[in-house]
Design an enzyme around this catalytic site. Structure first.
Site, PDB file in Angstrom:
ATOM      1  N   GLU A  43       0.828  -1.197   0.000  1.00  0.00           N
ATOM      2  CA  GLU A  43       0.000   0.000   0.000  1.00  0.00           C
ATOM      3  C   GLU A  43       0.872   1.260   0.000  1.00  0.00           C
ATOM      4  OE1 GLU A  43      -3.570   1.768   2.900  1.00  0.00           O
ATOM      5  OE2 GLU A  43      -2.265   0.143   3.587  1.00  0.00           O
ATOM      6  N   LYS A 121      -9.063   2.734  -2.577  1.00  0.00           N
ATOM      7  CA  LYS A 121      -9.395   2.057  -1.336  1.00  0.00           C
ATOM      8  C   LYS A 121     -10.767   2.504  -0.838  1.00  0.00           C
ATOM      9  CE  LYS A 121      -7.212   1.288   3.234  1.00  0.00           C
ATOM     10  NZ  LYS A 121      -6.023   1.639   4.030  1.00  0.00           N
ATOM     11  N   CYS A 157      -5.567  -3.133   1.983  1.00  0.00           N
ATOM     12  CA  CYS A 157      -5.477  -3.205   3.442  1.00  0.00           C
ATOM     13  C   CYS A 157      -6.834  -3.295   4.129  1.00  0.00           C
ATOM     14  CB  CYS A 157      -4.659  -2.028   3.962  1.00  0.00           C
ATOM     15  SG  CYS A 157      -3.919  -2.329   5.602  1.00  0.00           S
TER      16      CYS A 157
END
Length: 565
Positions: A43, A121, A157
């Site tokens: 990330e 994300k 994540c």
């Protein structure tokens, strides 16, 4: 059909876009030569994690976008190679799933010189050390791409800790989940990650690969330990923790059409005890803070006590003996055994060791203040003068020679204010700031029984570990003159500060009410000191850093509640 994929478990530097891009390109070429056709980077790998308010500067996100385009161009000759790059974006990389005007925590899928897709994300953490809602807008789309004949669902994540992103990826045709991560270490976090990702794999019925960052960044440390899981949650591969690696794992399609990871000998790193991981976290935190910030070495005050002894051992393991200097600064109250043990330890580790007496300086300070202090008994004012003289001397040496001062205070002291502003708190990096005193003793014993970096077995003299701890600022002083026994104090701190238990809950667990209330009061009234302390390495799930944000000025008293006048 088989697909070999690689994970760039690498140590990136915040803001070093050129260096980070080169690492990614080099890793991609290495993986390609090994037969991989998919490389996953962590990330925000191009920016480094976390870049904090750099994310708010348009010039920074634009430079990151340009760096991603540069990586795509640099890898244009790798036929059929797919590379996933984590990066912030301000929207200049147009995509079906990223709104142009928004700033996102994103990842781009690169193949043969082109950016095929950019995924934003969806789930932005805003707890503990995370502030992602300050910087980013949540994404709305999904990203499923093809690599080597396999449909790969991309998550970033926190996405994988929630149900919907993975379910949407599966519904969009994903056959495997690729999760890229920057998840800070704390004790027990590695096992928690594997367990949660195993739950996710089982919930969607898909294998999952978890690509993780490694390295130190200011107060946080990333532990690597990337892994791959079968659809039933079984571990198929796990990389080493706290080590840069580019591990490879292979997917194959079974006779019924589903994909799974091939079993490979030695693919799972042996499990390591908690103390070994904690030691590696502290060593890596010191090495990267000093190395990435360009300090030539470290200097610390070596007192003959347990805290400075542990910090010295960590520093030598992190930097090597030639980059570490220890200074003993005895006062009129320093016991002979403190001199002897400090010399002994410095000799065991082979560091430069100097002794600078503060006796005459202390007397000079007292003389200068004699008229002001006349008629008053000696107390903490005189004690703190000694600590501040030592801090001044260490900072003077730091200014002259460039080495950063490592402070040696622990979490128990920081919690209760058993530390001196501009004295033992003076320095640039607080190595054991997040270790309770009982953990300090346990880790010292562990290090004496192990030599993971080959810098010397049993570096800490046994007497340093066994003698009653003391600041040695007055005759026959011990810590327990002012504090509860450390096993009791640390038990209360773990419950009250780390786990947010209430006072009544702690008392119900068997602790004395007067002691609990006293400790809570000490924590409350010493916030002003902690706010001025140097940054230190976070190794628990709640440290006195980004994840502890209490006002300095506050009249709230938990024992009195809203009735407090």
């Amino acid at each position: 059909m088989t697909l070999k994929l690689a994970i760039a478990q690498l140590n990136f530097v915040v803001g070093d876009l050129v260096g980070n891009a080169k690492k990614i390109v080099d890793a991609a070429r290495h993986a390609y030569a090994e037969g991989a056709r998919l490389l996953l980077t962590p990330e925000l790998s191009i920016a480094g994690y976390a870049a904090e308010d750099l994310f708010l500067r348009p010039a920074f996100t634009e430079a990151c976008d340009d760096a991603v385009k540069g990586i795509a161009a640099a890898l244009a000759d790798l036929k059929d190679m797919v590379v996933v790059v984590g990066h912030p974006t301000g929207g200049s990389l147009r995509s079906r799933s990223v709104a142009v005007q928004m700033r996102h925590n994103a990842a781009s899928v690169i193949k043969e010189g082109r950016i095929l897709e950019t995924y934003a994300k969806r789930e932005l953490p805003n707890y503990q050390v995370f502030d992602e809602r300050r910087y980013f807008t949540p994404g709305q789309g999904t990203c499923v791409f093809e690599a080597g004949g396999v449909s790969v669902g991309l998550l970033i994540c926190e996405d994988a800790w929630f149900d919907q992103p993975a379910e949407l990826a599966r519904e969009s045709g994903a056959e495997v989940l690729a999760v890229i991560n920057a998840s800070p270490y704390h004790v027990g976090k590695e096992g928690e990650r594997v367990a949660r990702m195993a739950d996710r794999a089982r919930a969607v019925g898909l294998p999952l690969v978890y690509a993780h960052l490694v390295g130190g960044q200011d107060e946080v440390v990333f532990d690597g330990a990337s892994f791959a899981l079968q659809a039933d949650g079984e571990v198929a591969m796990q990389a080493e923790s706290f080590r840069e690696q580019v591990p490879l794992v292979q997917l194959e399609r079974g006779p019924r059409g589903g994909v799974g990871f091939m079993a490979q000998p030695g693919a799972i790193a042996p499990p390591r005890e908690a103390e070994a991981q904690l030691w590696d976290a502290l060593v890596l935190g010191v090495r990267d803070y000093i190395g990435k910030n360009g300090f030539p070495g470290a200097i610390l005050g070596l007192s003959g006590g347990i805290d400075s002894a542990l910090v010295l051992a960590i520093a030598v393991d992190a930097l090597g003996k030639d980059k570490v200097r220890a200074v003993m600064m005895p006062s009129p109250y320093t016991a002979d055994i403190s001199w002897i043990d400090a010399r002994d330890m410095a000799g065991r580790l082979g560091v430069r060791y100097d002794e600078i007496s503060i006796r005459h300086t202390f007397e000079s300070f007292k003389g200068a203040l004699a008229d002001e202090f006349k008629g008053r008994p000696e107390d903490t004012a005189e004690e703190n003068i000694q600590a501040r003289i030592r801090g001044t001397l260490l900072m003077g040496l730091s200014n002259k020679f460039g080495s950063i001062v490592l402070t040696t205070g622990n979490k128990s002291e920081m919690a209760t204010g058993y530390c001196t502003l501009y004295g033992d708190m003076a320095g640039g990096f607080a190595v054991i700031k997040d270790l309770l005193k009982t953990t300090v003793f346990a880790l010292a014993r562990w290090r004496n029984a192990h030599d993971p970096y080959g810098t010397g077995a049993e570096p800490i003299p046994e007497r340093i570990i066994t003698r009653p701890p003391s600041a040695e600022l007055r005759p026959d002083q011990t810590d327990q003159d002012s504090l509860p026994p450390y096993d009791i104090l640390d038990g209360i701190l773990a419950r009250y500060m780390q786990d947010d238990e209430g006072i009544d809950e702690i008392i119900a667990a068997g602790y004395d009410r007067a002691v609990v209330e006293r400790v809570a009061r000490l924590i409350r009234i010493n916030e002003y000191k902690r706010r001025q302390a140097p940054v230190g390495i976070r190794v628990t799930h709640r440290s006195f850093g980004k994840d502890w944000r209490y006002p300095i000025t506050s009249k709230f008293n938990e024992t009195a509640g809203a009735q407090n006048p």
